[in-house]
Design a protein around this motif. Structure first.
Motif, short mmCIF file in Angstrom:
data_model
loop_
_atom_site.label_atom_id
_atom_site.label_comp_id
_atom_site.label_asym_id
_atom_site.label_seq_id
_atom_site.Cartn_x
_atom_site.Cartn_y
_atom_site.Cartn_z
N UNK A 6 0.86 -1.01 -0.17
CA UNK A 6 0.24 -0.34 0.31
C UNK A 6 1.11 1.18 -0.65
N UNK A 7 1.56 0.99 1.58
CA UNK A 7 2.60 1.72 0.60
C UNK A 7 3.74 2.75 -0.44
N UNK A 8 4.23 1.76 -1.25
CA UNK A 8 4.65 1.61 -2.29
C UNK A 8 3.87 2.06 -3.40
N UNK A 9 2.83 2.08 -3.86
CA UNK A 9 1.67 2.71 -4.78
C UNK A 9 1.02 4.04 -4.19
N UNK A 10 1.13 4.13 -2.77
CA UNK A 10 0.59 5.65 -2.47
C UNK A 10 2.04 6.91 -2.85
N UNK A 11 3.24 6.10 -2.76
CA UNK A 11 4.22 6.99 -2.79
C UNK A 11 4.40 6.98 -3.87
N UNK A 12 4.31 6.07 -4.60
CA UNK A 12 4.91 6.07 -6.34
C UNK A 12 4.02 7.11 -6.67
N UNK A 13 2.73 7.39 -6.69
CA UNK A 13 2.46 8.40 -7.15
C UNK A 13 2.10 9.81 -7.16
N UNK A 14 2.89 9.35 -6.06
CA UNK A 14 2.69 10.76 -5.03
C UNK A 14 4.39 11.54 -6.14
N UNK A 15 4.73 10.29 -6.36
CA UNK A 15 6.34 11.55 -6.55
C UNK A 15 6.76 10.22 -7.24
N UNK A 16 6.40 10.13 -8.33
CA UNK A 16 7.18 9.40 -10.01
C UNK A 16 8.68 9.87 -9.88
N UNK A 17 8.83 11.17 -9.83
CA UNK A 17 10.18 10.77 -9.71
C UNK A 17 11.86 10.86 -8.92
N UNK A 18 10.95 9.52 -8.62
CA UNK A 18 11.21 9.02 -7.46
C UNK A 18 11.58 7.41 -7.52
N UNK A 19 12.26 6.78 -7.13
CA UNK A 19 12.59 5.08 -7.93
C UNK A 19 12.47 4.07 -5.96
#
Length: 236
Positions: free
Chosen positions: A187-200
């Motif tokens: 859940x955290x990975x999906x939420x943060x990837x959506x908010x921060x597309x410029x991070x890996x």
């Protein structure tokens, strides 16, 4: 064409020209590369300082034009700027923090001209060609600050998303989020990837999610810092 002016006026013009040329002569002699040594932190330069400077220069085979004690400072003249800079480095190391060793330009006006008060014209920075400043930017410190900001951002975003996490910490080049279980990790990975597309985002052991900036973000940050500091690189 006849000269209709009285003799005394002609002599006055000639005398004025001679005086003007005489006091303009110091500008012809130019300046010598020099080092000026003065006391710091309660210390003061004296004749013993002059002797120490002379001895240090001789031991390191640094040739100098002259050395003198003037107005509470030691002034050493050199024939070229390369020798001047080498001497500055040596004296900085030998004299330590008790003295200030500064680069200088000393007028090479002959003593007979100095005795009548003749001195070269003092040029401002604009006439000397300007001054060059080099500002170094610590990219490691800048990226560390950016990661610290991202650490706080993750805390806020995960709380707002009602995703429970164990801890968030910053490493040398990443922000790591420790989750309670695999479900919270996803859940955290999906939420943060959506908010921060410029991070890996990379999943690690023990339900740890590691986040690093992409190369594009690093380059963009470096460009931003360069733009902010570039007006200070050269001032003329």
């Amino acid at each position: 064409m006849l000269n209709r002016y009285p003799l005394w006026k002609n002599l006055m013009v000639v005398f004025t020209l001679i005086i003007g040329l005489l006091y303009a002569l110091p500008n012809v002699y130019g300046e010598d590369p020099a080092i000026q040594i003065s006391g710091a932190r309660g210390a003061s330069a004296d004749m013993s300082t002059l002797d120490a400077v002379t001895e240090d220069l001789k031991q390191n085979n640094i040739s100098y034009k002259s050395v003198a004690f003037e107005n509470g400072t030691v002034l050493v003249r050199f024939n070229d700027t390369d020798t001047q800079i080498s001497a500055r480095d040596i004296l900085n190391e030998e004299l330590g923090d008790k003295f200030v060793v500064a680069l200088n330009l000393a007028p090479s006006t002959p003593k007979w001209l100095q005795s009548i008060g003749a001195s070269p014209m003092k040029l401002g920075l604009d006439l000397r060609g300007g001054v060059h400043f080099l500002m170094e930017v610590d990219m490691d410190a800048a990226m560390e600050k950016l990661l610290s900001q991202q650490e706080e951002t993750f805390r806020t975003e995960l709380r707002e998303a009602k995703i429970r996490y164990g801890a968030i910490s910053k490493t040398k080049d990443a922000v790591e989020v420790r989750l309670r279980d695999a479900e919270q990790l996803n859940e955290a990975e999906k939420a943060l990837e959506k908010l921060h597309p410029d991070m890996i985002f990379v999943e690690k052991r023990n339900n740890v999610l590691s986040a690093t900036f992409t190369d594009a973000v690093c380059k963009r940050s470096a460009t931003t810092l360069w733009i902010r500091t570039s007006p200070f690189y050269v001032i003329v």
